[in-house]
Scaffold this active site. Structure first.
Site, PDB file in Angstrom:
ATOM      1  N   GLY A  12     -20.383  -2.866   7.186  1.00 44.37           N
ATOM      2  CA  GLY A  12     -19.225  -2.671   6.324  1.00 44.37           C
ATOM      3  C   GLY A  12     -18.427  -3.958   6.209  1.00 44.37           C
ATOM      4  O   GLY A  12     -18.880  -5.044   6.604  1.00 44.37           O
ATOM      5  N   LEU A  13     -17.225  -3.835   5.692  1.00 46.13           N
ATOM      6  CA  LEU A  13     -16.397  -5.023   5.462  1.00 46.13           C
ATOM      7  C   LEU A  13     -16.112  -5.768   6.758  1.00 46.13           C
ATOM      8  O   LEU A  13     -16.125  -7.006   6.789  1.00 46.13           O
ATOM      9  CB  LEU A  13     -15.088  -4.612   4.783  1.00 46.13           C
ATOM     10  CG  LEU A  13     -14.098  -5.739   4.483  1.00 46.13           C
ATOM     11  CD1 LEU A  13     -14.733  -6.837   3.647  1.00 46.13           C
ATOM     12  CD2 LEU A  13     -12.866  -5.183   3.786  1.00 46.13           C
ATOM     13  N   SER A  41     -16.941   1.221   3.584  1.00 46.65           N
ATOM     14  CA  SER A  41     -16.224   0.172   2.844  1.00 46.65           C
ATOM     15  C   SER A  41     -16.697   0.102   1.404  1.00 46.65           C
ATOM     16  O   SER A  41     -15.909  -0.111   0.480  1.00 46.65           O
ATOM     17  CB  SER A  41     -16.436  -1.192   3.522  1.00 46.65           C
ATOM     18  OG  SER A  41     -15.943  -1.208   4.833  1.00 46.65           O
ATOM     19  N   GLN A  45     -12.092   3.023  -2.854  1.00 45.42           N
ATOM     20  CA  GLN A  45     -11.674   2.877  -4.245  1.00 45.42           C
ATOM     21  C   GLN A  45     -10.350   2.129  -4.377  1.00 45.42           C
ATOM     22  O   GLN A  45     -10.215   1.212  -5.164  1.00 45.42           O
ATOM     23  CB  GLN A  45     -11.550   4.258  -4.904  1.00 45.42           C
ATOM     24  CG  GLN A  45     -12.855   5.008  -5.047  1.00 45.42           C
ATOM     25  CD  GLN A  45     -12.647   6.388  -5.652  1.00 45.42           C
ATOM     26  OE1 GLN A  45     -11.531   6.823  -5.892  1.00 45.42           O
ATOM     27  NE2 GLN A  45     -13.748   7.086  -5.889  1.00 45.42           N
ATOM     28  N   GLY A  46      -9.368   2.540  -3.565  1.00 43.42           N
ATOM     29  CA  GLY A  46      -7.989   2.126  -3.810  1.00 43.42           C
ATOM     30  C   GLY A  46      -7.746   0.638  -3.788  1.00 43.42           C
ATOM     31  O   GLY A  46      -7.381   0.035  -4.790  1.00 43.42           O
ATOM     32  N   GLU A 113       0.595   3.211  -3.634  1.00 41.61           N
ATOM     33  CA  GLU A 113      -0.025   4.413  -3.107  1.00 41.61           C
ATOM     34  C   GLU A 113       0.952   5.137  -2.188  1.00 41.61           C
ATOM     35  O   GLU A 113       2.015   4.615  -1.844  1.00 41.61           O
ATOM     36  CB  GLU A 113      -1.322   4.066  -2.364  1.00 41.61           C
ATOM     37  CG  GLU A 113      -2.394   3.483  -3.291  1.00 41.61           C
ATOM     38  CD  GLU A 113      -3.671   3.117  -2.573  1.00 41.61           C
ATOM     39  OE1 GLU A 113      -4.665   2.877  -3.272  1.00 41.61           O
ATOM     40  OE2 GLU A 113      -3.696   3.068  -1.326  1.00 41.61           O
ATOM     41  N   ARG A 281      -0.476  10.709   3.360  1.00 40.36           N
ATOM     42  CA  ARG A 281      -1.639  11.572   3.178  1.00 40.36           C
ATOM     43  C   ARG A 281      -1.592  12.846   4.016  1.00 40.36           C
ATOM     44  O   ARG A 281      -2.036  13.905   3.562  1.00 40.36           O
ATOM     45  CB  ARG A 281      -2.917  10.787   3.508  1.00 40.36           C
ATOM     46  CG  ARG A 281      -3.232   9.731   2.465  1.00 40.36           C
ATOM     47  CD  ARG A 281      -4.437   8.913   2.874  1.00 40.36           C
ATOM     48  NE  ARG A 281      -4.765   7.955   1.819  1.00 40.36           N
ATOM     49  CZ  ARG A 281      -5.729   7.055   1.917  1.00 40.36           C
ATOM     50  NH1 ARG A 281      -6.438   6.962   3.028  1.00 40.36           N
ATOM     51  NH2 ARG A 281      -5.988   6.228   0.922  1.00 40.36           N
ATOM     52  N   ARG A 377      -2.798   6.789   9.279  1.00 39.11           N
ATOM     53  CA  ARG A 377      -2.994   5.500   8.611  1.00 39.11           C
ATOM     54  C   ARG A 377      -2.280   5.453   7.266  1.00 39.11           C
ATOM     55  O   ARG A 377      -2.412   6.374   6.452  1.00 39.11           O
ATOM     56  CB  ARG A 377      -4.493   5.247   8.393  1.00 39.11           C
ATOM     57  CG  ARG A 377      -4.791   3.985   7.593  1.00 39.11           C
ATOM     58  CD  ARG A 377      -6.279   3.767   7.484  1.00 39.11           C
ATOM     59  NE  ARG A 377      -6.941   4.746   6.642  1.00 39.11           N
ATOM     60  CZ  ARG A 377      -7.155   4.599   5.335  1.00 39.11           C
ATOM     61  NH1 ARG A 377      -6.742   3.509   4.720  1.00 39.11           N
ATOM     62  NH2 ARG A 377      -7.796   5.529   4.652  1.00 39.11           N
ATOM     63  N   SER A 382      -6.590  -0.025   5.863  1.00 39.81           N
ATOM     64  CA  SER A 382      -7.827  -0.077   6.643  1.00 39.81           C
ATOM     65  C   SER A 382      -8.673  -1.301   6.316  1.00 39.81           C
ATOM     66  O   SER A 382      -9.189  -1.970   7.222  1.00 39.81           O
ATOM     67  CB  SER A 382      -8.646   1.203   6.429  1.00 39.81           C
ATOM     68  OG  SER A 382      -8.863   1.427   5.058  1.00 39.81           O
TER      69      SER A 382
END
Length: 542
Positions: A12-13, A41, A45-46, A113, A281, A377, A382
C-alpha cells in the site's frame, strides 16, 4: 534463503513510500499477496488531509484531529504528523501525482470532509488512492534496488530468541510463494509490517479482500503489544446494491453538500448532531444504524442531485460511473447507502520512529497504532499518516549500522500433509465474519461480546489443528490471522467499560472522565496457549 537489507510486507501507500525513501542506499524486498496495486490505499477515494490553504492552520488541523479522537489521540504524535503534512504532499506532487486543480488552474482544489473545520483535503478527483498508488508503483517497479515479489504472503516472522525479550530481534519472515506453493525464507536486517487493516473480519466492509489483519496477527504472535483494537471505524456510506461489492461512497460527497435521507425523503442527521452530515464518521454511522434498526429499513439514501450535473461529473467521476453501471444516475437520484467496516484505528504499538516492541521490526500504516487516531480517525488523515511515518521509518533505518544476518532454518514441513478437504476453512471464514458483524459491530453489548468470544475459542481450536497438521495455503494463513485479530478486537472491547469514539456499548453508554488506551500484552496470553495446545509443530525462531 534470500537476504535483503529491508523486507517490506505490504504494497500500500506506506510500503511503497518507504521503499522509495530507502532504495537509493539499501536493498529492498517488497512482498505483496496479490498484485502490486492490490491494497486499501488503491481504493481510497477522498484524499489527503494537509494544511495547504491560506485560511487554514496547523493548530486547527490538530484540534480537529483531537476532537474526532475523543481524548485518546497522542498530542505529540498528532502535532508531528500535521506539521509534516505540507512537505509530505509536496513530495507526492514532485513524484508526479496528478492532484485535481481549481477550474482556473490557480492552485489545487481542496475539499472538506466530516470533522474538518476547513477545506484541507487535496485529492485526485474521487480516486486519490488510485492516482497515488499508480504513480509510486511505477517508480518502485523500475528501481533496481527494489525486488517486488507478487503473489507472496507472509506466514510468520522469524525471531532470534522468542522467549528472551532482552536478546530477541526480528530476522525476517517465512513467506509462501502462492504460485509455486512453497514457503521461502527471507532474512533481513530490518522488517517492516505495512500490511494494512483487517476489514475482512466483518461481513460488510469497504476494504479489498487482502485486508485480513496479517501484520497485527504476526506481530502479536512475535511478542508485540497491540493497542486500541476495539476502535473499528465503520464508514457511514457504502453503496447498498446486490451487485456492488465493497464500493465506498467518499466522505467528500457529504463535504460537497450531499444530504442523508430516509426512504421517504426526510433528512435525519440534524436530529442526531448539530454538525449534521459533516459530523465525524462514528456519529454518522451510528445515526444511520439507529434509523435503519428503528424503522426496519435496509438502507438510507445520500443525495447530491441538487448540485449541478457538471459539478458532480467533474468531482465524482468514479462514483458516477459505478452507480450508472447499476442504473443509478447520481445527478438525478439519491444513492442507497449503508455503513460498513472501513478502518482499524488500533494496531501494533509503535513509537515516533515506527518501532514495535521487537527490535528491528517496524509497523506503518493501518497495521500500526501510532497514537494519531485515538478513538476515531479523522477523515483523510490515514494516507497522511502512512507517508509521514514511512519517512520517519526510513530515517531511523538509515541511521543504523549494518548487521550480519545469520543463516535461518528452512520452513519445516516434514510432519504435515496436504489437506484432505478445505471446507473447514471456507465454513469458518464465513462464520467468523458473520458473528463479528452481528455481535461486535457499530453498537455492542456485554452479551454480544461474550457470544463472540465463545465462538472465537471454538474456531481457534479447529484452525490451530488444521494449521498444525496440513500444508499452509493463502486462505488458511488469512483465516488464522483474521481469527487472531477478531480475538484482539473482542478482548479490547470487553476491557473498555465505557462508550468512547468508535466503541459504543449499550451496557456502558457514558464516557469516563479519563481517556485510557487499551493495551494488550501477549506474554501471559501465549504462556496460556502453550499450556493448552502443547508445543507447536513448527518453529518460527532461529
Amino acid at each position: 534463503m534470500r537476504k535483503f537489507d529491508v523486507l517490506i510486507i505490504g504494497s500500500g501507500l506506506a510500503g511503497l513510500t518507504l521503499a522509495l525513501h530507502l532504495a537509493s542506499t539499501r536493498s529492498i524486498c517488497l512482498i505483496t499477496k496479490r498484485e502490486l496495486n492490490d491494497s486499501s490505499s488503491h481504493w481510497a477515494q477522498g484524499g489527503i488531509a494537509a494544511v495547504l490553504a491560506d485560511d487554514d492552520t496547523i493548530e486547527a488541523h490538530i484540534q480537529d484531529t483531537l476532537i474526532a479522537g475523543a481524548g485518546l489521540c497522542d498530542p505529540e504524535v498528532t502535532r508531528f504528523v500535521v506539521e509534516h503534512s505540507r512537505e509530505t504532499v509536496q513530495w507526492l506532487i514532485d513524484q508526479g501525482v496528478p492532484f485535481t486543480r481549481e477550474d482556473d488552474n490557480s492552485g489545487f482544489h481542496l475539499t472538506r470532509e466530516g470533522g474538518h473545520s476547513r477545506r484541507r483535503i487535496i485529492h485526485a478527483a474521487d480516486a486519490t488512492g488510485h492516482a497515488v498508488q499508480e504513480t509510486l508503483a511505477e517508480k518502485v517497479r523500475r528501481h533496481p534496488n527494489i525486488t517486488v515479489l507478487e503473489h507472496h504472503i507472509a506466514v510468520d516472522l522469524i525471531t532470534a530468541k522468542k522467549n528472551d525479550r532482552r536478546n530477541n530481534r526480528c530476522l525476517g519472515a517465512y513467506v509462501l510463494d502462492q504460485q509455486q506453493g512453497k514457503v521461502v525464507t527471507i532474512g533481513a536486517q530490518n522488517t517492516v509490517l505495512a500490511t494494512g487493516g483487517a476489514g475482512k473480519v466483518y461481513l460488510y466492509t469497504t476494504n479489498p479482500d487482502v485486508a485480513t489483519g496479517d501484520g497485527v496477527a504476526m506481530g502479536w504472535r512475535a511478542g508485540c503489544r497491540v493497542a486500541n483494537m476495539e476502535f473499528i471505524q465503520f464508514h457511514p456510506t457504502c453503496l447498498y446494491h446486490p451487485q456492488a461489492k465493497s464500493f465506498l461512497i467518499t466522505e467528500a460527497v457529504r463535504g460537497e453538500g450531499g444530504i442523508l435521507k430516509l426512504p421517504d425523503g426526510t433528512r435525519f442527521m440534524p436530529e442526531h448532531d448539530e454538525r449534521a452530515e459533516l459530523a465525524p464518521r462514528d456519529v454518522v454511522a451510528r445515526a444511520i444504524d439507529y434509523e435503519m434498526k428503528k424503522r426496519g429499513i435496509d438502507c438510507v439514501y445520500l443525495d447530491i442531485s441538487h448540485r449541478p450535473a457538471d459539478f458532480i461529473l467533474s468531482h465524482f467521476p468514479t462514483i458516477y460511473r459505478r452507480c450508472f453501471e447499476l442504473s443509478i444516475d447520481i445527478t438525478k437520484q439519491p444513492i442507497p447507502v449503508v455503513p460498513a467496516a472501513h478502518y482499524s484505528c488500533g494496531g501494533l504499538m509503535t513509537d515516533m520512529n515506527s518501532r514495535t516492541d521487537l527490535p528491528h521490526l517496524y509497523a506503518i500504516g493501518e497495521a500500526a497504532c501510532t497514537g494519531l487516531h485515538g478513538a476515531n480517525r479523522l477523515a483523510s488523515n490515514s494516507l497522511l499518516e502512512c507517508m509521514v511515518f514511512a519517512r520517519a521509518t526510513a530515517i531511523d533505518i538509515l541511521t543504523q549500522r549494518g548487521m550480519e544476518i545469520p543463516e535461518l532454518p528452512d520452513w519445516d514441513e516434514s510432519r504435515v500433509t496436504d489437506a484432505d478437504e478445505e471446507i473447514v476453512i471456507t465454513h469458518n471464514w464465513s462464520e467468523l465474519r458473520r458473528f463479528m458483524w452481528n455481535y461486535v459491530g457499530i453498537v455492542r453489548t456485554n452479551k454480544r461480546l461474550t457470544r463472540a468470544m465463545h465462538r472465537i475459542n471454538l474456531l481457534r481450536d479447529e484452525v490451530h489443528e488444521f494449521y498444525s497438521n496440513f500444508r499452509v495455503n493463502g486462505d488458511l494463513i488469512e483465516l488464522r490471522n483474521l481469527l487472531q485479530v477478531a480475538e484482539l478486537i473482542v478482548r479490547s472491547a470487553m476491557e473498555r467499560q465505557e462508550s468512547r469514539g468508535l466503541h459504543y456499548s449499550k451496557d456502558y453508554p457514558e464516557m469516563l472522565p479519563e481517556a485510557i488506551p487499551t493495551v494488550l500484552e501477549p506474554s501471559n496470553y501465549y504462556s496460556l496457549l502453550d499450556h493448552m495446545h502443547g508445543r507447536r509443530k513448527r518453529k518460527t525462531s532461529a
